[in-house]
Scaffold this active site. Structure first.
Site, PDB file in Angstrom:
ATOM      1  N   GLU A 125      -3.164   5.489  13.065  1.00 39.54           N
ATOM      2  CA  GLU A 125      -2.725   6.691  12.349  1.00 39.54           C
ATOM      3  C   GLU A 125      -3.015   7.945  13.165  1.00 39.54           C
ATOM      4  O   GLU A 125      -2.199   8.871  13.203  1.00 39.54           O
ATOM      5  CB  GLU A 125      -3.404   6.789  10.983  1.00 39.54           C
ATOM      6  CG  GLU A 125      -2.891   7.959  10.151  1.00 39.54           C
ATOM      7  CD  GLU A 125      -3.296   7.915   8.694  1.00 39.54           C
ATOM      8  OE1 GLU A 125      -2.738   8.691   7.894  1.00 39.54           O
ATOM      9  OE2 GLU A 125      -4.187   7.113   8.341  1.00 39.54           O
ATOM     10  N   HIS A 152      -9.645   1.762  -1.656  1.00 36.84           N
ATOM     11  CA  HIS A 152      -8.204   1.589  -1.469  1.00 36.84           C
ATOM     12  C   HIS A 152      -7.598   0.995  -2.734  1.00 36.84           C
ATOM     13  O   HIS A 152      -7.841  -0.165  -3.066  1.00 36.84           O
ATOM     14  CB  HIS A 152      -7.958   0.665  -0.270  1.00 36.84           C
ATOM     15  CG  HIS A 152      -6.529   0.630   0.186  1.00 36.84           C
ATOM     16  ND1 HIS A 152      -5.483   1.142  -0.551  1.00 36.84           N
ATOM     17  CD2 HIS A 152      -5.971   0.119   1.321  1.00 36.84           C
ATOM     18  CE1 HIS A 152      -4.350   0.963   0.107  1.00 36.84           C
ATOM     19  NE2 HIS A 152      -4.623   0.349   1.243  1.00 36.84           N
ATOM     20  N   LYS A 194      -9.711   7.987   0.383  1.00 35.21           N
ATOM     21  CA  LYS A 194     -10.162   6.598   0.213  1.00 35.21           C
ATOM     22  C   LYS A 194     -11.639   6.437   0.535  1.00 35.21           C
ATOM     23  O   LYS A 194     -12.256   5.456   0.123  1.00 35.21           O
ATOM     24  CB  LYS A 194      -9.344   5.658   1.110  1.00 35.21           C
ATOM     25  CG  LYS A 194      -7.905   5.421   0.658  1.00 35.21           C
ATOM     26  CD  LYS A 194      -7.225   4.376   1.537  1.00 35.21           C
ATOM     27  CE  LYS A 194      -5.785   4.107   1.115  1.00 35.21           C
ATOM     28  NZ  LYS A 194      -4.872   5.206   1.472  1.00 35.21           N
ATOM     29  N   CYS A 251       0.814  -1.226   0.000  1.00 33.27           N
ATOM     30  CA  CYS A 251       0.000   0.000   0.000  1.00 33.27           C
ATOM     31  C   CYS A 251       0.841   1.268   0.000  1.00 33.27           C
ATOM     32  O   CYS A 251       0.303   2.371  -0.183  1.00 33.27           O
ATOM     33  CB  CYS A 251      -0.926   0.012   1.211  1.00 33.27           C
ATOM     34  SG  CYS A 251      -1.860  -1.513   1.413  1.00 33.27           S
ATOM     35  N   HIS A 270      -3.662   8.082   5.351  1.00 31.54           N
ATOM     36  CA  HIS A 270      -3.761   6.729   4.799  1.00 31.54           C
ATOM     37  C   HIS A 270      -5.212   6.270   4.920  1.00 31.54           C
ATOM     38  O   HIS A 270      -5.764   5.723   3.981  1.00 31.54           O
ATOM     39  CB  HIS A 270      -2.804   5.795   5.547  1.00 31.54           C
ATOM     40  CG  HIS A 270      -2.711   4.429   4.949  1.00 31.54           C
ATOM     41  ND1 HIS A 270      -2.414   4.216   3.624  1.00 31.54           N
ATOM     42  CD2 HIS A 270      -2.891   3.193   5.499  1.00 31.54           C
ATOM     43  CE1 HIS A 270      -2.399   2.914   3.373  1.00 31.54           C
ATOM     44  NE2 HIS A 270      -2.691   2.275   4.492  1.00 31.54           N
ATOM     45  N   PHE A 284       1.200  -3.120   4.402  1.00 34.19           N
ATOM     46  CA  PHE A 284       1.471  -4.467   4.901  1.00 34.19           C
ATOM     47  C   PHE A 284       2.994  -4.663   4.910  1.00 34.19           C
ATOM     48  O   PHE A 284       3.708  -4.156   4.049  1.00 34.19           O
ATOM     49  CB  PHE A 284       0.842  -5.518   3.984  1.00 34.19           C
ATOM     50  CG  PHE A 284      -0.638  -5.733   4.196  1.00 34.19           C
ATOM     51  CD1 PHE A 284      -1.363  -4.974   5.091  1.00 34.19           C
ATOM     52  CD2 PHE A 284      -1.303  -6.720   3.482  1.00 34.19           C
ATOM     53  CE1 PHE A 284      -2.725  -5.188   5.282  1.00 34.19           C
ATOM     54  CE2 PHE A 284      -2.667  -6.952   3.664  1.00 34.19           C
ATOM     55  CZ  PHE A 284      -3.375  -6.181   4.564  1.00 34.19           C
TER      56      PHE A 284
END
Length: 413
Positions: free
Chosen positions: A314, A340, A335, A163, A303, A399
């Protein structure tokens, strides 16, 4: 060292294709999430039947031979590159093409081709595989095909950091320009993973929203009822140039890239560090490179995936970096509109951030109708906001614990 600016935008997204369409869709709070059409979701025993697909007429940009021989993730990158070049007003034939590079990433690559060719392999044998199988699936082919189409012989590489891919690609292209190794870079990310295998993989991890009955409301970052991210597809390609090169050709400038930070959580394969330590390090690194105090930042494109754990961490990280100033920050997640886009997400969000700085209008976090009391920042709820911001961050946390953050500055001449 050279200064680096953004002069061209090529978004290919679930809410709009091209810079103006994408920008207007953000301001309208448009959701790109719908019931899946790439395949029949009822034919699979999966709880997820929604995604953010990108509606683009590929035939308007590529010929039939290209379409047959390219996986969709490369097709979207080529479309994004054409849009970005056009938006930048670049006459590539007038440039030294050994000084024009490509750095375009993909988190997954040609997964649709993998799925199709596995079926051929098992049903008809390996001798019936397509001779284009390997060139269609490997992640570096987005950069490769863009370079081949335009004859660009400068630095060319690929980033694969899940990501964080799109943000890492833009950040590394920025560093190439800062080092004087090129004058222009086409950079960004691309992804086309709305397939049964990808949806199935994320679904069994329980990472995806199952709000199938309200798809447009399914991506809802920072809310109390968030239940997972919505998988999206698309591409975000940007033209980055040295300021000197951009000025010489009289280019319009959206924003300046002034900082790039990277870090590793070194913690878990999917979960971020519970105290946000990796995110903090990446944000601080971007600020430090630019010599910018935290208090100077006015906007963060978060994010903001709409997953319970990631959104909470976050916010923890932002509070650690910004302290009391965190409450004065405008923080939004695009997003909420695009879903995403995995390896394309960071690049598309860098485009949104550059547009926010250039236009003086911040994109909203849509579907923000049930605030999580633990997440108490200003998430620009539901409506765009006029604000003249000097510095803005774009965050990507992946990830594997790989984190990437861009710091952009409003360009004032």
């Amino acid at each position: 060292m050279p200064r680096v600016v953004i002069t061209g935008l090529g978004p290919v997204t679930p809410i709009g294709v091209g810079a103006e369409a994408f920008h207007q869709a953000q301001l309208a709070g448009k959701s790109g999430v719908r019931r899946i059409t790439r395949y029949d979701p009822d034919a699979y025993k999966l709880p997820v039947k929604i995604a953010a697909e990108t509606d683009v007429e590929v035939e308007a940009y590529l010929d039939k031979k290209e379409i047959r021989r390219l996986d969709r993730f490369v097709q979207l990158a080529l479309i994004g590159a054409e849009l970005a070049i056009r938006d930048a007003g670049l006459d590539l034939d007038a440039l030294d093409k050994t000084r024009v590079g490509t750095l375009i990433g993909s988190g997954i690559g040609g997964i649709k081709t993998w799925e199709d060719q596995f079926k051929v392999y098992f049903e008809r044998g390996p001798h019936r595989l397509s001779p284009f199988f390997i060139p269609m699936v490997i992640a570096n082919m987005a950069s490769g095909h863009v370079a081949m189409k335009y004859g660009l012989m400068g630095p060319s590489s690929t980033v694969v950091t899940a990501c964080a891919t799109g943000t890492d690609a833009v950040g590394n292209a920025y560093r190439i320009l800062k080092a004087g190794l090129a004058d222009v870079m086409l950079t960004g990310g691309t992804e086309a993973a709305v397939t049964p295998m990808a949806i199935g993989g994320f679904s069994v991890m329980r990472a995806l929203s199952t709000r199938n009955d309200e798809p447009e409301r399914a991506s809802r970052p920072f809310t109390k009822s968030r239940d997972g991210f919505v998988l999206g597809e698309g591409a975000g390609i940007l033209v980055l140039e040295t300021l000197e090169h951009a000025k010489k050709r009289g280019a319009k400038i959206y924003a300046e890239v002034v900082g790039f930070g990277q870090s590793a959580d070194a913690h878990h394969i999917t979960e971020p560090h519970p105290e946000g330590l990796g995110a903090v390090l990446a944000i601080e690194a971007a600020l430090k490179e630019a010599g910018v105090a935290p208090e100077a930042v006015g906007y963060v494109n978060a994010h903001g995936t709409s997953t319970p754990y990631n959104d909470r961490v976050e916010v923890i990280a932002l509070k650690k970096v910004f302290g009391d100033h965190a409450k004065k920050l405008a923080v939004s997640s695009t997003k909420s509109m695009t879903g995403h886009l995995l390896g394309a997400a960071g690049a598309v969000e860098a485009i949104a951030t550059a547009q926010a700085l250039s236009s003086g209008v911040l994109p909203p976090t849509i579907n923000y109708d049930d605030p999580d009391p633990e997440l108490d920042l200003d998430f620009v709820p539901n409506e765009p906001r006029e604000a003249q911001v000097e510095y803005a961050l774009s965050n990507s946390f992946a990830f594997g614990g790989q984190n990437a953050v861009l710091l952009l500055k409003r360009f004032s001449g």
